[in-house]
Enzyme design. Structure first.
Site, mmCIF file in Angstrom:
data_model
loop_
_atom_site.group_PDB
_atom_site.id
_atom_site.type_symbol
_atom_site.label_atom_id
_atom_site.label_comp_id
_atom_site.label_asym_id
_atom_site.label_seq_id
_atom_site.Cartn_x
_atom_site.Cartn_y
_atom_site.Cartn_z
ATOM 1 N N ASN A 43 0.852 -1.301 0.050
ATOM 2 C CA ASN A 43 0.007 -0.024 0.194
ATOM 3 C C ASN A 43 0.783 1.200 -0.071
ATOM 4 O O ASN A 43 0.201 2.315 0.201
ATOM 5 C CB ASN A 43 -1.055 0.079 1.112
ATOM 6 C CG ASN A 43 -1.799 -1.279 1.258
ATOM 7 O OD1 ASN A 43 -1.670 -2.146 2.265
ATOM 8 N ND2 ASN A 43 -2.950 -1.375 0.291
ATOM 9 N N ILE A 96 0.946 6.779 0.046
ATOM 10 C CA ILE A 96 0.340 5.769 0.842
ATOM 11 C C ILE A 96 -0.985 5.698 0.447
ATOM 12 O O ILE A 96 -2.047 6.693 0.035
ATOM 13 C CB ILE A 96 0.325 6.257 2.420
ATOM 14 C CG1 ILE A 96 1.976 6.608 2.681
ATOM 15 C CG2 ILE A 96 -0.318 5.149 3.190
ATOM 16 C CD1 ILE A 96 2.014 7.384 4.122
ATOM 17 N N CYS A 97 -1.478 4.411 0.391
ATOM 18 C CA CYS A 97 -3.141 4.263 0.147
ATOM 19 C C CYS A 97 -3.715 3.801 1.339
ATOM 20 O O CYS A 97 -3.718 2.815 1.795
ATOM 21 C CB CYS A 97 -3.050 3.141 -1.072
ATOM 22 S SG CYS A 97 -4.756 2.710 -1.512
ATOM 23 N N LEU A 98 -4.326 4.745 1.661
ATOM 24 C CA LEU A 98 -5.049 4.841 2.845
ATOM 25 C C LEU A 98 -6.452 5.543 3.038
ATOM 26 O O LEU A 98 -6.196 6.873 2.591
ATOM 27 C CB LEU A 98 -4.146 4.995 4.354
ATOM 28 C CG LEU A 98 -4.451 4.718 5.622
ATOM 29 C CD1 LEU A 98 -4.944 3.296 5.795
ATOM 30 C CD2 LEU A 98 -3.675 5.283 6.734
ATOM 31 N N CYS A 125 -5.439 1.615 -5.504
ATOM 32 C CA CYS A 125 -5.922 2.850 -4.774
ATOM 33 C C CYS A 125 -6.163 3.830 -5.715
ATOM 34 O O CYS A 125 -5.309 4.468 -6.269
ATOM 35 C CB CYS A 125 -4.570 3.071 -3.768
ATOM 36 S SG CYS A 125 -4.992 4.266 -2.593
#
Length: 195
Positions: A78, A85-87, A192
């Site tokens: 991620n 960042i993929c969040l 993402c």
């Protein structure tokens, strides 16, 4: 004005009561530019790693989320080779889950949790995601090697910690990792959005 007063409160709280394994501080004179450090969690491939992050607070904070990226290279499904960042909490609705009630400490804790529990179904790095899902021993081996190479505190001759490598430095991501960042795999995987 709201951003400044809120940031002062948040930074004061982060200094007085930091979340375990997390530090955050102002970088220079500009209050909107912060640095953070997350220690790799026990029983993860990031254990004993020290990961530096860049945190930029937008003008419309807290109505827009901070922009956060890793400066220390990390092998993670991620997090890409540029440190993005993929969040969900780092993105605005409807695709994201950011709310003005969240704060910097919450975001850093969420990133620390993502390090411990990757989400392979919403990857930035398709190959690493597949490795995590279908060949965990290889993933853990590779992630430990990256942690050892990029995130371990180096000491000088007197035992003092040295500087850590940053993305784009001489010890930045390998050519293979950069290639992986550009590859998308088929098979209906969701990637993402808006990172």
């Amino acid at each position: 004005m709201q951003r400044t007063s809120r940031l002062k409160r948040e930074l004061s709280l982060l200094a007085a009561e930091p979340p375990p394994g997390i530090t955050c501080w102002q970088d220079g004179d500009r209050m909107e530019d912060l640095r953070a450090q997350i220690l790799g969690g026990a029983n993860t491939p990031y254990e004993k790693g020290v990961f530096k992050l860049e945190v930029h607070i937008p003008e419309r904070y807290p109505f827009e989320p901070p922009q956060i990226r890793f400066l220390t290279p990390i092998y993670h499904p991620n997090i890409d080779s540029a440190g993005r960042i993929c969040l969900d909490v780092l993105k605005l609705p409807p695709k994201g889950a950011w709310r003005p009630s969240l704060n910097i400490a919450t975001l850093l804790t969420s990133i620390q949790q993502l390090m411990a529990e990757p989400n392979p179904d919403d990857p930035l790095m398709a190959d690493i995601s597949s490795e995590f899902k279908y060949n965990k021993p290889v993933f853990f081996k590779n992630a430990r090697q990256w942690t050892e190479k990029h995130a371990r505190q180096k000491t000088d001759e007197e035992g003092m910690p040295g500087s850590l490598p940053e993305v784009g430095g001489s010890e930045g991501p390998s050519a293979a990792q950069k290639r992986k960042a550009g590859q998308l795999s088929s098979g209906g995987k969701r990637f993402c959005p808006d990172v």
